[in-house]
Design a protein around this motif. Sequence first.
Motif, short mmCIF file in Angstrom:
data_model
loop_
_atom_site.label_atom_id
_atom_site.label_comp_id
_atom_site.label_asym_id
_atom_site.label_seq_id
_atom_site.Cartn_x
_atom_site.Cartn_y
_atom_site.Cartn_z
N ARG A 44 1.76 -12.27 -2.45
CA ARG A 44 2.31 -11.66 -1.24
C ARG A 44 2.23 -10.15 -1.36
N HIS A 45 2.29 -9.49 -0.21
CA HIS A 45 2.24 -8.03 -0.21
C HIS A 45 3.51 -7.49 -0.86
N THR A 46 3.34 -6.58 -1.80
CA THR A 46 4.47 -6.12 -2.62
C THR A 46 5.06 -4.79 -2.18
N GLY A 47 4.63 -4.28 -1.05
CA GLY A 47 5.17 -3.00 -0.59
C GLY A 47 5.16 -2.90 0.92
N GLN A 48 5.37 -1.70 1.42
CA GLN A 48 5.29 -1.41 2.85
C GLN A 48 4.15 -0.42 3.07
N ASP A 49 3.25 -0.75 3.99
CA ASP A 49 2.13 0.13 4.29
C ASP A 49 2.45 1.04 5.46
N PHE A 50 2.01 2.30 5.33
CA PHE A 50 2.15 3.30 6.39
C PHE A 50 0.74 3.69 6.82
N ALA A 51 0.38 3.38 8.05
CA ALA A 51 -0.95 3.72 8.56
C ALA A 51 -0.98 5.21 8.91
N VAL A 52 -1.74 5.97 8.13
CA VAL A 52 -1.87 7.42 8.34
C VAL A 52 -3.31 7.81 8.02
N PRO A 53 -3.81 8.91 8.58
CA PRO A 53 -5.19 9.33 8.31
C PRO A 53 -5.35 9.82 6.86
N VAL A 54 -6.61 9.80 6.42
CA VAL A 54 -6.94 10.33 5.10
C VAL A 54 -6.50 11.79 5.02
N GLY A 55 -5.89 12.14 3.92
CA GLY A 55 -5.48 13.53 3.70
C GLY A 55 -4.08 13.84 4.14
N THR A 56 -3.36 12.87 4.72
CA THR A 56 -1.98 13.11 5.13
C THR A 56 -1.12 13.40 3.89
N PRO A 68 -7.63 3.68 5.89
CA PRO A 68 -6.69 4.71 5.43
C PRO A 68 -5.24 4.29 5.64
N HIS A 69 -4.45 4.35 4.59
CA HIS A 69 -3.01 4.08 4.68
C HIS A 69 -2.35 4.43 3.35
N LEU A 70 -1.04 4.50 3.38
CA LEU A 70 -0.27 4.66 2.15
C LEU A 70 0.41 3.34 1.83
N HIS A 71 0.21 2.85 0.61
CA HIS A 71 0.93 1.68 0.12
C HIS A 71 2.12 2.20 -0.68
N PHE A 72 3.33 1.83 -0.23
CA PHE A 72 4.55 2.34 -0.84
C PHE A 72 5.36 1.17 -1.40
N GLU A 73 5.76 1.30 -2.67
CA GLU A 73 6.57 0.25 -3.31
C GLU A 73 7.83 0.85 -3.91
N VAL A 74 8.86 0.01 -4.00
CA VAL A 74 10.07 0.31 -4.75
C VAL A 74 10.19 -0.76 -5.83
N ARG A 75 10.38 -0.33 -7.08
CA ARG A 75 10.42 -1.27 -8.21
C ARG A 75 11.64 -0.98 -9.08
N VAL A 76 11.90 -1.95 -9.96
CA VAL A 76 12.94 -1.74 -10.97
C VAL A 76 12.34 -1.50 -12.35
N THR A 77 11.01 -1.52 -12.43
CA THR A 77 10.28 -1.11 -13.63
C THR A 77 9.09 -0.28 -13.14
N PRO A 78 8.45 0.48 -14.04
CA PRO A 78 7.30 1.27 -13.59
C PRO A 78 6.05 0.44 -13.32
N GLY A 128 5.07 -6.19 -10.32
CA GLY A 128 5.79 -7.44 -10.57
C GLY A 128 7.28 -7.32 -10.45
N SER A 129 7.81 -6.14 -10.16
CA SER A 129 9.27 -5.98 -10.05
C SER A 129 9.64 -5.31 -8.73
N ALA A 130 8.83 -5.55 -7.70
CA ALA A 130 9.00 -4.83 -6.44
C ALA A 130 10.16 -5.38 -5.62
N LEU A 131 10.81 -4.47 -4.88
CA LEU A 131 11.84 -4.80 -3.90
C LEU A 131 11.30 -4.48 -2.51
N ASP A 132 11.94 -5.04 -1.49
CA ASP A 132 11.55 -4.69 -0.12
C ASP A 132 11.97 -3.24 0.13
N PRO A 133 11.01 -2.33 0.37
CA PRO A 133 11.37 -0.90 0.49
C PRO A 133 12.06 -0.53 1.79
#
Length: 347
Positions: free
Chosen positions: A239-251, A318-328, A331-336
């Motif tokens: 499953r997708h482990t983060g939240q994607d933000f659709a933004v142009p390259v270079g944002t 182009p997009h930003l994949h953003f994750e929140v985790r409890v380890t670096p 495999g430890s992602a939370l819903d951001p």
Amino acid sequence: MRSSRRHPLLVPVLLCALAVLAARPTDGTEDGSGTALGPEVARLYEDAARATQRYEDGRREAEAQRSKALAYEKRLDEQRRKIDAMHEDLGRIARAQYRGGGGLPLTARMFLADDPEELMRGQRAHTRADLAVNTAIGRSLRAESRLAADEAKARAAWRALEKRTTELARLKTGIEAKLEAARARLEGRADASVAAGSCPGAVRLDQQDLPAGRSWVAPVEAYELSAAYGSGGSRWANRHTGQDFAVPVGTPVRSVGAGRVVQVACGGAFGIQVVVEHARGYYTQYAHLASAAVDQGDRVRTGEWIGQSGSTGNSTGPHLHFEVRVTPETGSALDPVPWLSQRGVPL
């Protein structure tokens, strides 16, 4: 879901001053002219935002001026109708005077009248009526003259605003073309780095004013949410482990909170990525970047730019994949989304 956040203006720079864009060379990030691509894209991004804002301001001014000109024209039409009615009244008075003997000199009419005093009273009434009508006509003509002058000024202002809007649109298009070309070069460099599995040095960016009094912010300022946490798809093993933000390259991508950079990596499914450690055992990941603006071990503040969005690694656009985790590590992602919401950052 589209965010209403707008990119802030960093410095009041003239839009046409593209020739003085400063560049800070860093390893592996320069184009053939010696310009550092990351900072160039960031500055062009700001120029494009300013050009768009000025273009929209110009259009609003032009529309307001056009409405004012139309209002003038409406008032002129009303005034003309009043003047026409007054002319009709004057015609009726003239015809009545003629039928009442107005074609003869006043002395002759007095001699022939049965009641000369009554004739004089009527004459005085006609004179007052004529004077009132003439005064009204003069007043209306002066008003029409003023309104016509105002209308001419409004039309001239409209033409000037229309010319300026056209110039702003041309400038905006030119800046956006430069931005797209710089983005393409930046993305090409990023793809080459990922393919080689070797990260270039940090592409340091001129930082914006950091948000005052805020402990947490969104990772980008203007965005559209795309793939959500937990969604399925052929691009992910589970499953997708983060939240994607659709933004142009270079944002410009910013750290959502204060912390320390614990990883800057290139290669693999995430392409160029940055991982930041925050207080209380939380980590945030920023992936598919076109460049990183920090090095491992750097301390970052809330809202500090740490990279630029891209489409490196396993990415379809182009997009930003953003994750929140409890380890670096993965495999430890939370819903951001709720995680940020709990910290006063609704997306």
